[in-house]
Scaffold this active site. Structure first.
Site, PDB file in Angstrom:
ATOM      1  N   TYR A  69      -0.926  44.367  47.985  1.00  0.00           N
ATOM      2  CA  TYR A  69      -0.982  43.059  47.308  1.00  0.00           C
ATOM      3  C   TYR A  69      -2.168  42.260  47.839  1.00  0.00           C
ATOM      4  O   TYR A  69      -3.025  41.778  47.092  1.00  0.00           O
ATOM      5  CB  TYR A  69       0.327  42.294  47.542  1.00  0.00           C
ATOM      6  CG  TYR A  69       0.356  40.911  46.931  1.00  0.00           C
ATOM      7  CD1 TYR A  69       0.892  40.705  45.669  1.00  0.00           C
ATOM      8  CD2 TYR A  69      -0.165  39.812  47.605  1.00  0.00           C
ATOM      9  CE1 TYR A  69       0.915  39.448  45.097  1.00  0.00           C
ATOM     10  CE2 TYR A  69      -0.158  38.551  47.042  1.00  0.00           C
ATOM     11  CZ  TYR A  69       0.382  38.362  45.789  1.00  0.00           C
ATOM     12  OH  TYR A  69       0.385  37.118  45.229  1.00  0.00           O
ATOM     13  N   ASP A  92       2.643  32.835  53.638  1.00  0.00           N
ATOM     14  CA  ASP A  92       3.115  34.009  54.370  1.00  0.00           C
ATOM     15  C   ASP A  92       2.107  34.483  55.410  1.00  0.00           C
ATOM     16  O   ASP A  92       2.436  35.287  56.281  1.00  0.00           O
ATOM     17  CB  ASP A  92       3.457  35.142  53.396  1.00  0.00           C
ATOM     18  CG  ASP A  92       2.325  35.435  52.439  1.00  0.00           C
ATOM     19  OD1 ASP A  92       1.225  35.788  52.897  1.00  0.00           O
ATOM     20  OD2 ASP A  92       2.522  35.289  51.223  1.00  0.00           O
ATOM     21  N   ASP A  94      -0.405  19.070  50.786  1.00  0.00           N
ATOM     22  CA  ASP A  94      -0.543  19.329  49.360  1.00  0.00           C
ATOM     23  C   ASP A  94      -2.017  19.633  49.080  1.00  0.00           C
ATOM     24  O   ASP A  94      -2.890  18.811  49.357  1.00  0.00           O
ATOM     25  CB  ASP A  94      -0.090  18.070  48.611  1.00  0.00           C
ATOM     26  CG  ASP A  94      -0.136  18.249  47.098  1.00  0.00           C
ATOM     27  OD1 ASP A  94      -0.783  19.207  46.629  1.00  0.00           O
ATOM     28  OD2 ASP A  94       0.466  17.422  46.400  1.00  0.00           O
ATOM     29  N   CYS A  95      -2.298  20.790  48.500  1.00  0.00           N
ATOM     30  CA  CYS A  95      -3.697  21.186  48.329  1.00  0.00           C
ATOM     31  C   CYS A  95      -4.450  20.297  47.356  1.00  0.00           C
ATOM     32  O   CYS A  95      -5.670  20.193  47.425  1.00  0.00           O
ATOM     33  CB  CYS A  95      -3.795  22.652  47.932  1.00  0.00           C
ATOM     34  SG  CYS A  95      -3.225  23.010  46.266  1.00  0.00           S
ATOM     35  N   ASP A 130      -3.247  31.033  45.868  1.00  0.00           N
ATOM     36  CA  ASP A 130      -2.072  31.831  46.268  1.00  0.00           C
ATOM     37  C   ASP A 130      -0.841  30.923  46.210  1.00  0.00           C
ATOM     38  O   ASP A 130      -0.025  30.863  47.121  1.00  0.00           O
ATOM     39  CB  ASP A 130      -2.311  32.395  47.678  1.00  0.00           C
ATOM     40  CG  ASP A 130      -1.433  33.626  47.965  1.00  0.00           C
ATOM     41  OD1 ASP A 130      -0.758  34.107  47.040  1.00  0.00           O
ATOM     42  OD2 ASP A 130      -1.421  34.077  49.123  1.00  0.00           O
ATOM     43  N   GLU A 132       6.733  46.653  40.468  1.00  0.00           N
ATOM     44  CA  GLU A 132       5.978  46.643  39.221  1.00  0.00           C
ATOM     45  C   GLU A 132       4.489  46.508  39.481  1.00  0.00           C
ATOM     46  O   GLU A 132       4.055  46.192  40.579  1.00  0.00           O
ATOM     47  CB  GLU A 132       6.482  45.552  38.258  1.00  0.00           C
ATOM     48  CG  GLU A 132       6.511  44.166  38.822  1.00  0.00           C
ATOM     49  CD  GLU A 132       6.952  43.120  37.791  1.00  0.00           C
ATOM     50  OE1 GLU A 132       6.661  43.267  36.597  1.00  0.00           O
ATOM     51  OE2 GLU A 132       7.577  42.131  38.191  1.00  0.00           O
TER      52      GLU A 132
END
Lengths: 371, 371
Positions: free
Chosen positions: A181, A205, A259-260, A280, A356
Site C-alpha cells: 500500500y 498510521d 487540522d491540515c 492520506d 482487493e
C-alpha cells in the site's frame, strides 16, 4: 458469546412444490430435528402471493424461520440461536452441509447455498466490507485497542493472516501485511525523494512517513488531526511505522497534531512550497450520486494542496477499489473542476488486508499551471 | 433476482430495556417505517427466558424479524425481501447505516453492527468461504462456465479484482491473479527444473504445467482425472495455462486423463522414477477430528509418490490456510506415519483470490530413505 445465524437457500424447480406449506413443514422438520432435537413448529402461515412462512423453535433460544417465495420458486431458511462463551456450536458447518444435502432431494432443489454461521453481537466484530460493499469476514482473534475519539472510532485488531490491523470507523486502514500500500502510494522506485521537501496530509498510521524517511528526504512535515491514531499505531503498528511516531520532532521530520486545512492556508499565505504533497486522508466516498459535501471537501483539499506545490511538484494520493469504477470516474470528474488544471496517472496494487485491488493517483500540474 | 437479507444487531446496556416488547415494537417500527412505508406489525410474542419475538411485514414480500435475547442483552434484526431482476434495492447500505444510527439511541445500544444485504438464491453465487470457514463475498459479475461432472462441480467466474477464477465444489482453486500460488508451489528460483523428469498429480488448471515448461524440464507428465476442468480452463484460464492444454501431447510433456493412483502403481511396478512429483490434488480437509478416509487417501498418495521419486527427488504440494493451524498440524502428523520417513520444509504466500495466506510443503526423502 454471540447470536449465531445460519442462512440457507434453495431454488425449487417445480412451483407445485410450494403449493402446500404443510408438506414443506413436514419435510424440513424431519431433516432439521435430526440435528436440533426438540425443535417444534411454532407457527405456519400461508401469506398468499407473499408465499409461506413457517417458524420452529427449539433449545438454546433457537428459532428457525422458513420462507417460501412462490413467484421465483425460492426458499430461504434462517437458523438463529444464542451461543454462550463456553458453548459448542449448535451446528458445525459440516452439519450445515449435510442438512443442505438432505434437503436438496426433499425440496427438489436445483440450486442451493449455505453460509457458515454469522457471529453477531459479540465484543469482537469480524465482519468488514469492501469498497463496493461486499461482506468480508476477517480472522480477527483479538481487539488490541479501541477508542472513540472526537473524529472517529479507532480500533486495532490482530489477525493471524494480516498481523495487526488499524480499522477506522469500520473501514480497513492498514495492516502489518500492507507494505505494498505504502510503496504504491509513494511510487517507490519511480520517484526520487532524496533531498526533497515533503508534506503528508493525514497519514496517522506513520507508515508513509517511515518509508519516506528511508529515502533521505530533506524534510517531511506530517499534519494529522487525530493523536489517538498515532498513539495506538506507535504501540501496535510498529511493523509499519517503525520508531517514527516515538518522537514528533525528528531530525528531518516533524509531526503536527492539527487540522491540515488551517496549515495549508498558512503555507499558502507564507508562500511555503513542497516538492511532494501526499493526500492520506479519508477515503473517497463510494456513493455514485454526488454527495455534495464530501466531493466539495476533496476539491477543497486538492485546490489548496496544489497551491503549496512547487512548479515540478507532485500530489500523490490513494483512490478506491477497482470494483468501484463509478466512484473512481466521479473522482476523476472532480479533477476537471479544480482551480488549476492537472494531469494525472494511476497505479494499482492488491492490498492484502483490503482483500482487493486498490487505485492510487499521481498528479502533476500541467504546463499552464501558475505558481 | 435474489432474496435480499439484511442483518443488524444491537447490544443493549440496560436489561430493563428488554422488559417490554411493546416499547421495542413502537421504537423500532417508528424508525423502520420511514424507510419501508407500509410496514405493519404481523406478530409479537413474549417467549419468557427466550426473549421477545416481533414480526413485521411490508411491501415486496418484506418480512422483518426482531429477536430480543434477555440474558446477554442482545437484539437481532433481519430484514428480508425479494428483489426482482430490474428492481432497485428496498434499502441501500447507506440507508441501513442511517437506520442503525437512529436505532442506537432508541435502544440505548452500546455496540451495534450491520451487514450489507446478503443476495441469496440467484444464479450467480458470490459467497465462498476461507479455509477456516469465514464468509467472503466476491465481486463475481459473470458465471462463465458451470458443469457438474462425475467428480465435482466445475465453475469459472469472472471477477473484476481477480480475473477469471476456477471454483471446484465451491472451493477457490486458481484465478488469473494467482501466479504467486504456482510460483510458491514450485519454489521458482529455488529449484532447478532444467533437464528434469517431472510428474504432476492433478493440476487440471494447467498453470503448474505451463510454468514448469518455461524452466526447460526434460519431460513433464500430468495425471488429471477430470477432463472438464482442463477443457474449461483451456478456454477461460488461458492467462494461467497458456497454450499447454491445447494439446495433451506436447514436445516435452504429456497429459493423461486418468486416476493418478493407477498410474502411480504402474510406475512403481515399472520402476519409473521422477526428479519431482507435485501433489496438486484436493485440499487438505479442514476438520480437526481425524476424518479417517481423507487422511488415509493423503497418506496413500504420499506413500506411492515417494516410491516413484529418485534418490535426490522431491515431492512438492500445497497445504492449507495459515488460519488453520490444527489442520496443518494434523497434516504434519500424517507425515510421521509414512512408510518412508521424510524431511519437510514449508513456505507460504498470500494468494490473492483465496484472500488468505497459504502454506506449501516440500518433502525430501531422508538419508535412510530406501530406493
Amino acid at each position: 458469546m454471540a447470536i449465531n445465524t445460519i442462512l440457507m437457500d434453495f431454488k425449487v424447480n417445480e412451483p407445485a412444490k410450494l403449493d402446500s406449506g404443510s408438506n414443506i413443514q413436514t419435510d424440513v422438520h424431519q431433516v432439521l430435528e435430526q440435528f436440533i432435537p426438540g425443535l417444534n413448529m411454532h407457527m405456519m402461515q400461508d401469506c398468499g402471493p407473499d408465499g409461506i412462512l413457517i417458524l420452529w423453535s427449539g433449545p438454546r433460544s433457537c428459532l428457525v424461520t422458513l420462507r417460501a417465495f412462490r413467484g421465483p420458486g425460492l426458499i430461504s431458511i434462517s437458523i438463529e440461536y444464542y451461543r454462550g462463551e463456553e458453548e459448542d456450536a449448535l451446528l458445525s458447518f459440516d452439519q450445515v452441509r449435510t442438512i443442505e444435502s438432505l434437503l436438496i432431494p426433499k425440496l427438489n432443489s436445483i440450486r442451493s447455498h449455505k453460509y457458515p454461521a454469522f457471529k453477531r453481537g459479540g465484543i469482537l466484530n469480524r465482519y468488514l466490507v469492501s469498497s463496493d460493499e461486499r461482506v468480508l469476514e476477517y480472522d480477527f482473534d483479538k481487539l488490541l485497542f479501541e477508542e472513540k475519539t472526537a473524529h472517529q472510532k479507532v480500533q486495532i485488531y490482530h489477525s493471524p493472516t494480516f498481523g495487526n490491523m488499524l480499522v477506522l470507523d469500520d473501514l480497513q486502514n492498514l495492516a502489518d501485511s500492507d507494505i505494498i500500500y505504502t510503496e504504491t502510494l509513494m511510487q517507490r522506485g519511480k520517484e526520487n525523494y532524496e533531498g526533497k521537501e515533503v508534506l503528508i496530509l493525514g497519514g496517522g498510521d506513520g507508515a508513509l512517513l517511515w518509508e519516506l524517511l528511508k529515502e533521505k528526504p530533506k524534510f517531511v512535515t506530517m499534519l494529522e488531526i487525530d493523536d489517538v491514531v498515532m498513539q495506538s499505531c506507535k504501540k501496535y503498528l510498529r511493523n509499519s511505522c517503525g520508531t517514527c511516531l516515538d518522537n514528533y520532532n525528528g531530525e528531518n521530520y516533524k509531526i503536527i497534531v492539527a487540522d491540515c486545512v488551517q496549515w495549508l492556508d498558512k503555507y499558502i499565505t507564507d508562500g511555503t512550497k513542497f516538492d511532494y504533497v501526499f493526500g492520506d486522508l479519508t477515503d473517497i466516498p463510494l456513493s455514485s450520486t454526488p454527495q455534495g459535501e464530501i466531493w466539495d471537501f476533496i476539491r477543497l483539499i486538492l485546490n489548496k494542496a496544489l497551491k503549496v506545490l512547487n512548479s515540478t511538484g507532485k500530489f500523490m494520493t490513494h483512490g478506491n477499489g477497482i470494483s468501484c469504477p463509478t466512484a473512481l470516474a466521479m473522482y476523476e470528474e472532480q479533477l476537471k473542476k479544480l482551480e488549476t488544471p492537472v494531469d494525472f496517472s494511476r497505479d494499482h496494487a492488491f492490498v492484502p488486508s483490503f482483500m482487493e485491488d486498490w487505485v492510487f493517483y499521481q498528479f502533476n500540474c500541467t504546463s499552464s499551471c501558475l505558481h
